[in-house]
Scaffold this active site. Structure first.
Site, PDB file in Angstrom:
ATOM      1  N   GLY A   1      -9.965  -3.583   3.517  1.00 58.69           N
ATOM      2  CA  GLY A   1      -8.995  -3.362   4.597  1.00 58.69           C
ATOM      3  C   GLY A   1      -9.167  -1.998   5.231  1.00 58.69           C
ATOM      4  O   GLY A   1     -10.232  -1.372   5.137  1.00 58.69           O
TER       5      GLY A   1
ATOM      6  N   THR B   1       0.832  -1.207   0.000  1.00 60.83           N
ATOM      7  CA  THR B   1       0.000   0.000   0.000  1.00 60.83           C
ATOM      8  C   THR B   1       0.869   1.260   0.000  1.00 60.83           C
ATOM      9  O   THR B   1       1.977   1.237   0.527  1.00 60.83           O
ATOM     10  CB  THR B   1      -0.883  -0.049   1.264  1.00 60.83           C
ATOM     11  OG1 THR B   1      -1.789  -1.129   1.104  1.00 60.83           O
ATOM     12  CG2 THR B   1      -1.635   1.230   1.513  1.00 60.83           C
TER      13      THR B   1
HETATM   14  N1  ASP Z   1      -3.553  -2.259   4.833  1.00 57.92           N
HETATM   15  C1  ASP Z   1      -3.790  -2.857   3.557  1.00 57.92           C
HETATM   16  C2  ASP Z   1      -5.029  -3.735   3.633  1.00 57.92           C
HETATM   17  O1  ASP Z   1      -5.233  -4.386   4.632  1.00 57.92           O
HETATM   18  C3  ASP Z   1      -2.663  -3.701   3.085  1.00 57.92           C
HETATM   19  C4  ASP Z   1      -1.366  -2.952   2.965  1.00 57.92           C
HETATM   20  O2  ASP Z   1      -1.040  -2.105   3.807  1.00 57.92           O
HETATM   21  O3  ASP Z   1      -0.626  -3.229   1.997  1.00 57.92           O
HETATM   22  O4  ASP Z   1      -5.749  -3.834   2.651  1.00 57.92           O
END
Ligand code: ASP
Length: 324
Positions: free
Chosen positions: A221, A191
């Protein structure tokens, strides 16, 4: 800055400004990284910071700086957002993004959108619409069309690397975090996020993601959840998170950093440490966050092995790091 108008000298006080950016946290180990990849990742983070810094330096606002930095990361296939988004269980892309302005607590968020080239632009359009805060799926895509945003076809979002990840996850029938293997100790979150303070003292935060590989059932998420993955408030700080989304939602992580500062009187560093190393870690949540406060203090903290990250203050030197 000194401005000379017909012998009248005006002293204009310029506040500090700054920007920090992340490209995901996780099991990012130097021993598993090639020199070329390291340069590619660091270079991409640096370009994103520079773009945001230039906006801040020329008197632009923090919302625009955050947006510009995130567009650059969304357009880069290295990161799990925009062009580099991972495949869902249906072999498609489902992207989430959010943005928040600390000046007026305006926020915009989109979830489960496909085809939109830059989901952060869609989140920003939602934020600027006084009637809405959060849109999802087909409705959000329709709104993007109404706003005249660019769409791309599946080919644009395709990469061999992501497709191989998808096949591997399909073989195992299990959703995977970006780049992760089926070894539970190997997790990477791709992300992207940015936080900024502009010279007018206004804070902003934004986050964008392609979610998890082979994701099913419309799982969402923390990234598009205001207060969990993204939060900004001029009275405290601006925060963007990356990691196990479910844990960041359960701890309302981004808002909690702000609340700890506002209500418990903690400083930025103390608040970030309490959230990442005590609260998240306490329930098994892995990941990290970047944060900036109204005094231009910046924290980039994580409880995993590494986090692609960097910052710059007053458009000066750009600092980029990856490992602990
Ligand atoms: N926080 C993101 C999710 O759970 C994943 C990430 O940080 O890459 O979708």
């Amino acid at each position: 800055m000194l401005i000379h108008f017909n012998r009248v000298f005006l002293f204009i006080h310029m506040n500090n400004f700054g920007i920090a950016v992340h490209g995901g946290a996780g099991t990012i180990l130097k021993s598993r990284m090639t020199a070329e990849k390291e340069i590619e990742y660091s270079g991409a983070i640096e370009i994103a910071i520079k773009a945001g810094s230039e906006i801040l330096k020329s008197g632009g606002n923090s919302v625009d700086a955050v947006t510009e930095s995130l567009i650059i990361l969304e357009d880069n296939p290295l990161f799990n957002a925009g062009k580099g988004s991972v495949f869902t269980s249906e072999g498609l892309h489902s992207m989430d993004a959010s943005i928040m302005s600390g000046k007026d607590l305006q926020a915009g968020s989109v979830s489960s959108v496909s085809g939109v080239r830059n989901p952060i632009l869609l989140a920003k359009a939602v934020m600027l619409d006084p009637d809405i805060v959060m849109l999802c799926g087909k409705g959000a895509e329709e709104y993007a069309r109404k706003c005249g945003l660019n769409f791309e076809n599946e080919k644009y979002f395709y990469s061999e690397f992501r497709y191989q990840q998808f096949l591997k996850a399909a073989d195992n029938g299990k959703a995977m975090l970006d780049h992760s293997t089926f070894d539970e100790s190997d997790k990477k979150f791709g992300t992207v996020g940015a936080v900024a303070l502009d010279m007018f003292g206004d804070l902003a935060a934004g986050t964008s993601t392609g979610g998890m590989t082979f994701v099913k059932f419309g799982r969402i998420g923390d990234s598009p959840v205001i207060g969990a993955g993204t939060y900004a408030n001029n009275n405290s700080c601006a925060v963007s998170c990356t990691g196990d989304g479910e844990y960041f939602i359960r701890t309302i992580a981004a808002y909690d950093v702000s609340a700890l500062m506002q209500y418990k009187g903690l400083n930025l560093k103390e608040a970030c440490e309490e959230v990442v190393n005590l609260k998240l870690k306490g329930i098994g949540g892995e990941g990290g966050l970047i944060a900036i406060d109204k005094d231009c203090k910046i924290e980039m903290i994580f409880n995993s092995q590494g986090m692609y990250r960097g910052y710059s203050k007053n458009a000066g030197e750009i600092f980029v790091s990856i490992y602990k």
